[in-house]
Design an enzyme around this catalytic site. Structure first.
Site, short mmCIF file in Angstrom:
data_model
loop_
_atom_site.label_atom_id
_atom_site.label_comp_id
_atom_site.label_asym_id
_atom_site.label_seq_id
_atom_site.Cartn_x
_atom_site.Cartn_y
_atom_site.Cartn_z
N GLU A 94 -2.59 9.30 2.38
CA GLU A 94 -1.99 8.58 1.36
C GLU A 94 -2.37 8.68 -0.52
O GLU A 94 -1.25 8.23 -0.78
CB GLU A 94 -2.34 6.66 1.65
N GLU A 101 10.91 2.64 0.42
CA GLU A 101 9.90 3.62 0.43
C GLU A 101 10.27 4.82 1.09
O GLU A 101 10.90 4.43 2.65
CB GLU A 101 8.72 2.95 0.71
#
Length: 334
Positions: free
Chosen positions: A320, A260
């Site tokens: 997020e 990621e």
């Protein structure tokens, strides 16, 4: 410029000659992939998303649990799939029979026409988590079942950079005292099975948490020249800190796949569309350039961009929910 990061990828890769324009293969070499999370109530159907991966030549996908609708849609696509084990099933997979059944259901049944690259057991599990004692036994049982089925898929786990300390300069990095007893046996397993370690790297969070010492240009790949320790960007320094820690634990040749990395477009300090656009563009170019890092020069960097879409139901801080490269209506954000 009203093109997405993926269309920019095509533009970049055309200029450096690594595109594969064939009907039977993905459009680009499988170095950069995109993480596909589904924590949203406004996202396209899973079939539509897989069709986006296909039509845009995105060669790798990471999903965070076995999803048979997604796996079915990937049949025949040749897209490389990195698939996480759902966290709430990891403990059960310490039973070899349960693990064998899991592999049969989600991997062997589709292995003829779905390209499973890595199976990820645990995403950012820390040594004090309840799941920690079950990670390695589950990895072992899943790998044994995969090997028994004569498949080449590798099993790994994904860590975050908080397991590493003394990271500046990168050569001084070591796994923390708490992490070493946990990660050491996992590293031995990976070395034995010739599997990479997966790591989630976020220069964004490092920058936000230490703006006094970390310059935005250094975090965004836009710094001119190198700093006093020979680094042009924070991404390379973070990746090399993991390589240095691996050297000190006795695994100097273990590969790290960046599972990621991304930059948010809203919701926090420095979280702007322009910054996110620059970060993804520069990261893609860097990954494919073959320049590698100062500790591992001269090689492409396997990297997954986070993430395909903003996820409006993702828990945690507001930032997020703003890592998407595409909008929920499938239009490019950048």
């Amino acid at each position: 410029m009203s093109v997405s990061a993926i269309l920019l990828l095509v533009e970049i890769l055309s200029s450096i000659g690594v595109l594969e324009f064939t009907a039977a293969a993905p459009l680009v070499a499988p170095i950069v992939g995109i993480c596909y999370g589904i924590n949203g109530n406004n996202l396209p159907s899973k079939q539509e998303v897989v069709d986006m991966f296909k039509s845009r030549g995105i060669p790798r996908m990471r999903i965070y649990s076995p999803d048979e609708e997604i796996i079915q849609a990937l049949r025949g696509s040749r897209i490389e799939l990195v698939m996480d084990v759902a966290g709430d099933t990891i403990q059960s997979l310490t039973d070899p029979n349960v693990a064998a059944d899991w592999v049969h259901r989600y991997i062997t049944s589709y292995s003829q026409d779905v390209n499973f690259k890595y199976i990820v057991v645990g995403n950012e599990v820390h040594p004090n988590y309840d799941l920690a004692p079950y990670i390695l036994p589950a990895m072992t049982n899943i790998q044994n079942a995969i090997s028994s089925a004569n498949l080449v898929t590798k099993v790994s786990t994904a860590i975050d950079t908080t397991l590493v300390t003394n990271s500046y300069p990168p050569n001084n990095s070591v796994f923390t005292a708490d992490a070493s007893p946990y990660i050491g046996p996992i590293i031995n397993f990976l070395v034995k099975n010739e599997a990479p370690l997966l790591a989630n790297l976020y220069p964004y969070f490092a920058y936000v948490n230490n703006q006094k010492d970390i310059d935005l240009h250094y975090a965004l790949f836009t710094q001119q020249g190198t700093n006093d320790i020979g680094y042009q960007n924070l991404f390379d320094a973070m990746l090399d800190s993991i390589y240095a820690a691996l050297e000190k634990i006795g695994a100097p040749n273990l590969e790290v796949v960046v599972s990621e990395s991304g930059w948010p477009s809203a919701g926090g300090d420095g979280a702007l569309v322009d910054n996110a656009h620059v970060y993804y563009f520069r990261l893609i170019k860097h990954a494919y350039s073959g320049s590698g890092t100062p500790k591992r020069p001269g090689r492409p960097i396997q990297t997954f961009l986070f993430a395909m879409f903003d996820e409006n139901q993702k828990p945690g801080a507001e930032v997020e929910r703003h890592f998407g490269i595409f909008n929920p209506d499938k239009s490019p954000k950048y």
